[in-house]
Structure formats: structure tokens, C-alpha cells
Design an enzyme around this catalytic site. Structure first.
Site, PDB file in Angstrom:
ATOM      1  N   ASN A   1       0.861  -1.185   0.000  1.00 49.83           N
ATOM      2  CA  ASN A   1       0.000   0.000   0.000  1.00 49.83           C
ATOM      3  C   ASN A   1       0.896   1.233   0.000  1.00 49.83           C
ATOM      4  O   ASN A   1       1.473   1.585   1.023  1.00 49.83           O
ATOM      5  CB  ASN A   1      -0.891  -0.032   1.259  1.00 49.83           C
TER       6      ASN A   1
ATOM      7  N   LYS B   1       0.084   4.295  -0.304  1.00 52.24           N
ATOM      8  CA  LYS B   1      -0.563   5.499   0.246  1.00 52.24           C
ATOM      9  C   LYS B   1      -0.288   6.687  -0.688  1.00 52.24           C
ATOM     10  O   LYS B   1      -0.153   6.485  -1.891  1.00 52.24           O
ATOM     11  CB  LYS B   1      -0.078   5.743   1.671  1.00 52.24           C
TER      12      LYS B   1
ATOM     13  N   HIS C   1      -9.877   1.577   4.504  1.00 54.83           N
ATOM     14  CA  HIS C   1      -8.633   1.748   5.267  1.00 54.83           C
ATOM     15  C   HIS C   1      -8.871   2.759   6.386  1.00 54.83           C
ATOM     16  O   HIS C   1      -9.621   3.721   6.218  1.00 54.83           O
ATOM     17  CB  HIS C   1      -7.515   2.215   4.332  1.00 54.83           C
TER      18      HIS C   1
ATOM     19  N   GLU D   1      -7.174   5.113   7.432  1.00 57.30           N
ATOM     20  CA  GLU D   1      -6.871   6.513   7.105  1.00 57.30           C
ATOM     21  C   GLU D   1      -8.036   7.158   6.363  1.00 57.30           C
ATOM     22  O   GLU D   1      -8.273   8.358   6.499  1.00 57.30           O
ATOM     23  CB  GLU D   1      -5.558   6.581   6.308  1.00 57.30           C
TER      24      GLU D   1
ATOM     25  N   GLU E   1      -6.189  -4.477  10.643  1.00 57.90           N
ATOM     26  CA  GLU E   1      -5.188  -3.422  10.724  1.00 57.90           C
ATOM     27  C   GLU E   1      -5.436  -2.577  11.975  1.00 57.90           C
ATOM     28  O   GLU E   1      -6.156  -1.556  11.909  1.00 57.90           O
ATOM     29  CB  GLU E   1      -5.269  -2.526   9.488  1.00 57.90           C
TER      30      GLU E   1
ATOM     31  N   GLY F   1       1.909   2.404  10.925  1.00 61.87           N
ATOM     32  CA  GLY F   1       2.885   3.492  10.849  1.00 61.87           C
ATOM     33  C   GLY F   1       3.588   3.788  12.152  1.00 61.87           C
ATOM     34  O   GLY F   1       4.282   4.802  12.263  1.00 61.87           O
TER      35      GLY F   1
ATOM     36  N   SER G   1       2.769  -1.936  10.479  1.00 60.20           N
ATOM     37  CA  SER G   1       4.216  -1.964  10.762  1.00 60.20           C
ATOM     38  C   SER G   1       4.858  -3.317  10.454  1.00 60.20           C
ATOM     39  O   SER G   1       5.739  -3.773  11.190  1.00 60.20           O
ATOM     40  CB  SER G   1       4.484  -1.562  12.225  1.00 60.20           C
TER      41      SER G   1
HETATM   42  P1  PGA Z   1       2.289   0.457   7.794  1.00 59.69           P
HETATM   43  O1  PGA Z   1       0.898   0.674   7.078  1.00 59.69           O
HETATM   44  O2  PGA Z   1       2.883  -0.826   7.255  1.00 59.69           O
HETATM   45  O3  PGA Z   1       3.110   1.660   7.407  1.00 59.69           O
HETATM   46  O4  PGA Z   1       2.046   0.368   9.252  1.00 59.69           O
HETATM   47  C1  PGA Z   1       0.006  -0.397   6.839  1.00 59.69           C
HETATM   48  C2  PGA Z   1      -1.248   0.145   6.225  1.00 59.69           C
HETATM   49  O5  PGA Z   1      -1.678   1.248   6.581  1.00 59.69           O
HETATM   50  O6  PGA Z   1      -1.863  -0.521   5.363  1.00 59.69           O
END
Ligand code: PGA
Length: 265
Positions: free
Chosen positions: A18, A20, A101, A103, A175, A181, A220
Site C-alpha cells: 500500500n 498510500k 482503510h 486513514e 489493521e 505506521g 508496521s
Molecule cells: P504500515 O501501514 O505498514 O506503514 O504500518 C500499513 C497500512 O496502513 O496498510
């Protein structure tokens, strides 16, 4: 894979990048080419790349990974400025789409009913939706993880009705917001128990759906977590954010996840 294999052995086991809202055309093109070269030396297994919308067509010729989008509209077409439909994503070569997601839930205010409609539209268009579910740190601290996850999952399954039960394309991703993150992935025990919960909830609707629906973990993920998580029965794939932008790290994650069969297989 024999007919007597355990159900988990028959589920797809994708690793999903992903991206982003990062990168530019040059960076994405170079990254895609480097990934193709590295995957060329690895056993074939599902790897999915989800770039920002404008860069989807950069990957039209990719042979070693599938293409996914990071979001999709809930409407088929019409006067919806700024939206991208499921059919458009298919037209651009997408096979997968991330839906709901955290976000988007946080910054775009997306709620379960809208997410459920997006999932339904994606399935109807022949996409594989990866539906993201997760609890915040405050919800976890308050012991509300199960309630939050079950509510989000049931909203999707209720809206889908028979389409959800019949479609082999539905994917879920656990998630936890506190892991995304943060550099602090959920530990294997937490992941195992949440994935088992989601599997039980799927089973309460339909045993076949429960057996065939891949449940991914995201938050992460690095190669170390890929190695830890691959042995867990109900963890079928990985959704990788930050670490996916480093092609060597992402490839290391794919290898760690795919190269060896799970011990119980
Ligand atoms: P991350 O993000 O690996 O940076 O924690 C995962 C995601 O948001 O899909």
C-alpha cells in the site's frame, strides 16, 4: 493441493504493498521495475501493488505482481467529481482494491455503511476488495476490540447478503490503528486471537465463506513479522505500508512470507 488439505492451505496468501499518497511517476516506475526483477527470481505467489490512482497505468505491463487501488467509489458512474469507479479500476488493470482503510475512515470520515456499499460495488465489478478493520488504541485500552471489529464486519456482511457468501473474491485485513505506521506491530498472540475471532464470525454466516476468505494482517510489517506470522493458521496475507516503499525490504517481506510452506502445511 489435495482435496483433503486443511482449508487454510487452500486460501490465497497475498502480500500487498500500500503506497498510500507517496511517490512520483519516476520513483514508482523504477520501483516497479526493480520489484519485477527481484520477483523474477522468487517462486510465483500473489504479490499486489496499490499505487496512487494516477500511477495505476504505469504498472499495466507488470507480469509478476497484480495491481490494486487504494479506494473505490460506491457508485457505478455519474456526476461524482473526483471519484473513481470499480469499472474504471478494472479497465486500468486492477484486480484488487483496498476498502475502508483506517486513514480513509479517519480523514475522509468513511463509515461502515459507505464502506459496505463500496465492497458490494467492487465485488459486482469483479474486483477483490480487501476490507480493512481495526481498533484504535483507546478502543483497545477500553477492551472494545471485539465489539469494534464485529460491528465493522457485520455491516459489510449484512449489506452484501448472498453476494458475500457466494463471492470467492472477498478479502479482509486486520489493521489495528495503533500499529499502523507506528513501528510497533501487533504481536503474534494478538494477531492470532483477532484473526480467529474474524474467522468465527465469518463461519457464523457461512462455513464455505469462512474457509475461503483470506484474512490479512497490516500494521508496521517488516520481514521479521512476516516470518513470525506465516505460521499462524488464520493469517493468510500481509498488507504492507511504509516498508513497501523500500523495494529490498518489500521483497524480503515477500520472500519471508512465501518462500517456505507453513509448518502445519
Ligand atoms: P504500515 O501501514 O505498514 O506503514 O504500518 C500499513 C497500512 O496502513 O496498510
Amino acid at each position: 493441493m489435495s482435496a483433503s488439505s486443511p482449508p487454510g492451505a487452500r486460501r490465497s496468501r497475498p502480500v500487498v504493498a500500500n503506497w498510500k499518497m507517496y511517490g512520483d511517476r519516476r520513483m514508482l516506475a523504477a520501483w516497479g521495475q526493480a520489484l519485477e526483477e527481484r520477483l523474477g527470481a522468487s517462486p510465483p505467489a500473489p504479490v499486489v501493488v496499490c499505487p496512487p490512482f494516477p500511477y495505476l497505468l504505469l504498472f499495466a505491463g507488470a507480469r509478476r505482481f497484480a495491481l490494486g487501488a487504494q479506494d473505490v467509489a460506491d457508485e457505478e458512474d455519474g456526476a461524482y467529481t473526483g471519484c473513481v469507479s470499480a469499472a474504471m479500476l478494472r479497465d486500468c488493470g486492477c484486480r484488487y482494491v483496498i476498502v475502508g482503510h483506517s486513514e480513509r475512515r479517519t480523514y475522509q470520515g468513511e463509515r461502515d455503511p459507505l464502506i459496505a456499499r463500496k465492497v458490494a460495488g467492487a465485488l459486482a465489478a469483479g474486483l477483490r476488495p480487501i476490507v480493512c478493520l481495526g481498533e484504535s488504541q483507546a478502543e483497545r485500552d477500553a477492551g472494545r476490540t471485539e465489539e469494534i471489529l464485529v460491528r465493522a464486519l457485520e455491516a459489510v456482511l449484512d449489506t452484501l447478503g448472498p453476494l458475500g457468501v457466494e463471492s470467492p473474491e472477498l478479502h479482509l485485513a486486520y489493521e489495528p490503528l495503533w500499529a499502523i505506521g507506528s513501528g510497533r506491530p501487533a504481536g503474534p498472540e494478538d494477531v492470532a486471537s483477532v484473526h480467529a475471532l474474524l474467522r468465527r464470525r465469518l463461519r457464523a454466516h457461512d462455513a464455505t465463506m469462512a474457509d475461503r476468505t483470506p484474512i490479512l494482517y497490516g500494521g508496521s510489517v517488516r520481514a521479521l513479522q512476516a516470518r513470525e506470522l506465516r505460521a499462524l493458521e488464520d493469517v493468510d496475507g500481509l498488507l504492507v505500508g511504509g516498508a513497501s516503499r523500500d523495494v529490498d525490504e518489500f521483497h524480503a517481506i515477500c520472500r519471508a512470507w512465501h518462500d517456505r510452506e507453513r509448518p502445519q502445511d
